[in-house]
Design a protein around this motif. Structure first.
Motif, PDB file in Angstrom:
ATOM      1  N   TYR A 133      -7.794  -1.094  -0.652  1.00 28.30           N
ATOM      2  CA  TYR A 133      -7.998  -1.376  -2.077  1.00 28.30           C
ATOM      3  C   TYR A 133      -6.705  -1.819  -2.751  1.00 28.30           C
ATOM      4  O   TYR A 133      -6.671  -2.787  -3.517  1.00 28.30           O
ATOM      5  CB  TYR A 133      -8.549  -0.135  -2.787  1.00 28.30           C
ATOM      6  CG  TYR A 133     -10.001   0.166  -2.517  1.00 28.30           C
ATOM      7  CD1 TYR A 133     -10.982  -0.812  -2.652  1.00 28.30           C
ATOM      8  CD2 TYR A 133     -10.408   1.448  -2.145  1.00 28.30           C
ATOM      9  CE1 TYR A 133     -12.322  -0.525  -2.426  1.00 28.30           C
ATOM     10  CE2 TYR A 133     -11.746   1.744  -1.904  1.00 28.30           C
ATOM     11  CZ  TYR A 133     -12.696   0.747  -2.044  1.00 28.30           C
ATOM     12  OH  TYR A 133     -14.022   1.033  -1.816  1.00 28.30           O
ATOM     13  N   GLU A 134      -5.614  -1.104  -2.481  1.00 28.92           N
ATOM     14  CA  GLU A 134      -4.335  -1.461  -3.094  1.00 28.92           C
ATOM     15  C   GLU A 134      -3.914  -2.876  -2.699  1.00 28.92           C
ATOM     16  O   GLU A 134      -3.477  -3.677  -3.533  1.00 28.92           O
ATOM     17  CB  GLU A 134      -3.252  -0.466  -2.662  1.00 28.92           C
ATOM     18  CG  GLU A 134      -3.404   0.915  -3.262  1.00 28.92           C
ATOM     19  CD  GLU A 134      -2.433   1.926  -2.658  1.00 28.92           C
ATOM     20  OE1 GLU A 134      -2.090   2.900  -3.357  1.00 28.92           O
ATOM     21  OE2 GLU A 134      -2.035   1.762  -1.477  1.00 28.92           O
ATOM     22  N   GLY A 172       0.825  -1.197   0.000  1.00 28.43           N
ATOM     23  CA  GLY A 172       0.000   0.000   0.000  1.00 28.43           C
ATOM     24  C   GLY A 172       0.859   1.246   0.000  1.00 28.43           C
ATOM     25  O   GLY A 172       1.931   1.271   0.598  1.00 28.43           O
ATOM     26  N   ALA A 178      -0.660   4.158   0.932  1.00 29.40           N
ATOM     27  CA  ALA A 178      -1.383   5.071   1.818  1.00 29.40           C
ATOM     28  C   ALA A 178      -0.555   5.387   3.061  1.00 29.40           C
ATOM     29  O   ALA A 178       0.316   4.621   3.464  1.00 29.40           O
ATOM     30  CB  ALA A 178      -2.716   4.448   2.224  1.00 29.40           C
ATOM     31  N   GLN A 235      -7.664   3.498   0.827  1.00 31.40           N
ATOM     32  CA  GLN A 235      -6.640   3.341  -0.209  1.00 31.40           C
ATOM     33  C   GLN A 235      -5.760   2.126   0.089  1.00 31.40           C
ATOM     34  O   GLN A 235      -5.498   1.303  -0.789  1.00 31.40           O
ATOM     35  CB  GLN A 235      -5.771   4.590  -0.315  1.00 31.40           C
ATOM     36  CG  GLN A 235      -4.635   4.449  -1.342  1.00 31.40           C
ATOM     37  CD  GLN A 235      -3.710   5.654  -1.374  1.00 31.40           C
ATOM     38  OE1 GLN A 235      -4.116   6.767  -1.076  1.00 31.40           O
ATOM     39  NE2 GLN A 235      -2.453   5.426  -1.743  1.00 31.40           N
ATOM     40  N   ASP A 257      -6.159   3.158   5.668  1.00 31.84           N
ATOM     41  CA  ASP A 257      -7.421   3.716   5.190  1.00 31.84           C
ATOM     42  C   ASP A 257      -7.930   2.910   4.004  1.00 31.84           C
ATOM     43  O   ASP A 257      -7.405   1.839   3.684  1.00 31.84           O
ATOM     44  CB  ASP A 257      -7.250   5.196   4.837  1.00 31.84           C
ATOM     45  CG  ASP A 257      -6.196   5.432   3.753  1.00 31.84           C
ATOM     46  OD1 ASP A 257      -5.687   4.448   3.163  1.00 31.84           O
ATOM     47  OD2 ASP A 257      -5.883   6.611   3.475  1.00 31.84           O
TER      48      ASP A 257
END
Length: 516
Positions: free
Chosen positions: A358-359, A347, A349, A355, A353
């Motif tokens: 999702y990553e 990630g 981010a 982001q 969070d």
């Protein structure tokens, strides 16, 4: 041994004992994948990548910045001009043909041994973070105690198969001594397999000596017990530090990840296919060298893979091209019949969070469908690897457990019983009280512990707790419940004596700096 983690509230012994009795921390076996792989290249395209890589090796060459390696290559029959090595494709393929396509990792607890290669995969935590987000979600410099806590979590999380090595950098120890303390922490706080430091040839040799103490010198000469990682300097450079460490592992028959460090578009062409061709050439040159050092030594086709933002130059995670390259690299590794490594829940981010989630999920699904064997950086990675998050660590581990369940494929073992239940229940009924449901409900469908699936009213009644806070609570609970898998006292004493002797011999020249 019961441990109180920093930032926790103390609970009674009875509560900790009850929790230990109900929580199953048994390590999952190595994942045996049963889903079809995602393979976007046809045979002609595989051969096109292979041909381009061989052209690079034969005509562009690879720089080996190490006099020992250059002499080794000369003896092996390669063309060497100054520091440039030009590798004939037939020589490369002859050398890599002696790399084992599969082997077994041996842990100090034999119950945690792992078959590796072909259709088996293992999940390994992240390493190398200069910061952590701690049990209070504070971003700060790590200590050796913080590293120990991550090794303890690795031991207790069933989907994590390794305690890795320096998950976070222990800044309260001199740099020149850290590899000793990191290796001991990996060995002491978990009885799973682990990784060994390759920060210098001598550090790698120290790791080998400590492994020989733990397992026996003769044993490690015939049994893989630890993993090293050697990063190339893309484009097309291997340096003296990495090559020396590679030799230390290969000479002792221990597997090493041969990992070009790819920042797509910065140190490779701005092209997905061409990036894979260059990476493939770099990986093959190192894999071949392991066999020059010791024929038949285990080695793993590796890479660290990222793409670069053309707006900022920053590495990115979870992008479509990274997934495509993982699919392609998996095909190339299988083309050469060599096990391969990838990076997992990455990630960019700065906090745990959406982001980051999702990553990480994008990458996790891709590497499973790509068929990776050594799935590294599987827990904790965030901020492009600048910190390891306690909260993300435990959630990533649960994500790996979910990925594990998916990649195992469809369970047909109770199909006839379940179909019979349809006749029993009939139209308009329900299955909640049926004997088949009562017998199977706990294992029929994965039930995440870190994700809240209650109604919003129930969630609000319980304090509206979001996932970061839930995960930190889980990390505290795990650390409070941790029981150390004790080392053999004689081996423990010998390891500590070795560390003490080496710390006397190695100058602690690097001043401690708590403000990194």
């Amino acid at each position: 041994m019961n441990v109180e983690a920093t930032g926790t509230t103390r609970r009674g012994r009875g509560a900790r004992k009850a929790a230990r009795q109900t929580r199953d921390i048994t390590m999952l076996p190595a994942l045996k994948r049963r889903l079809p792989l995602t393979e976007p290249m046809d045979q002609e395209q595989i051969e096109r990548i292979d041909a381009a890589s061989m052209h690079i090796l034969e005509n562009v060459g690879v720089q080996f910045r190490d006099p020992i390696a250059l002499e080794d290559w000369k003896r092996a029959g390669a063309k060497v001009v100054d520091e440039m090595v030009y590798l004939d494709r037939h020589l490369v393929k002859e050398l890599i043909s002696t790399i084992p396509s599969s082997f077994t990792y041996h842990a100090r607890n034999p119950a945690n041994n792992l078959p590796f290669g072909h259709d088996h995969s293992i999940f390994v935590p992240m390493t190398g973070a200069p910061y952590l987000r701690d049990l209070e979600d504070k971003r700060r410099n790590p200590t050796l105690d913080d590293l120990a806590n991550f090794h303890k979590l690795s031991h207790m999380l069933p989907a994590i198969h390794s305690s890795a090595h320096h998950i976070v950098e222990p800044y309260d120890h001199p740099i020149s001594h850290r590899h000793l303390r990191i290796t001991y922490s990996s060995m002491k706080h978990s009885d799973k397999t682990f990784m060994g430091m390759t920060t210098s040839p001598k550090n790698a040799e120290d790791v080998m000596e400590m492994c020989a103490i733990l397992f026996g010198d003769d044993f490690i000469d015939t049994h893989p017990v630890v993993t090293g990682n050697c990063n190339g300097n893309s484009p097309l450079v291997w340096d003296e530090t990495m090559l020396g460490a590679m030799r230390a592992f290969a000479k002792r028959n221990q597997p090493v990840l041969c990992s070009p460090f790819v920042l797509g578009g910065a140190n490779t062409p701005a092209s997905t296919a061409a990036t894979v061709a260059q990476l493939n050439a770099e990986a093959l040159s190192a894999l071949a060298y392991t066999q020059v050092v010791r024929k038949g030594a285990p080695a793993i086709y590796g890479h660290y893979l990222s793409t670069v933002s053309m707006k900022s130059g920053a590495p990115m995670a979870g992008t479509p091209e990274i997934s495509l390259m993982n699919f392609m690299i998996g095909q190339m590794a299988r083309h050469y019949d060599i096990p391969w490594r990838t990076s997992n829940t990455l990630g960019g981010a700065k906090t745990f969070d959406a982001q980051a989630g999702y990553e990480s999920a994008m990458t996790l699904n891709a590497v499973l469908m790509a068929g990776a064997n050594y799935i590294w950086h599987s827990a904790g990675w965030n901020e492009a690897g600048m910190h390891c998050s306690m909260a993300k660590f435990v959630v990533d581990a649960e994500m790996c457990a979910m990925g594990y369940r998916m990649a195992e494929g469809i369970d047909w073992s109770d199909f006839d019983e379940a179909i019979a239940a349809v006749s029993d229940v009939g139209p308009g009924g329900h299955y909640l009280g049926h004997p088949h449901t009562l017998e199977k409900f706990q294992k029929a469908f994965f039930m995440p512990e870190m994700f809240d699936n209650n109604s919003i009213e129930q969630w609000q009644a319980e304090g509206s707790v979001e996932i970061n806070e839930r995960a930190l609570t889980r990390a505290r609970d795990l650390l409070n419940e941790y029981q150390e898998p004790m080392l053999d006292p004689a081996k423990n004493e010998e390891l500590l004596d070795y560390i003490a002797r080496r710390e006397r011999e190695i100058p602690a020249a690097e001043a401690l700096n708590q403000d990194y």
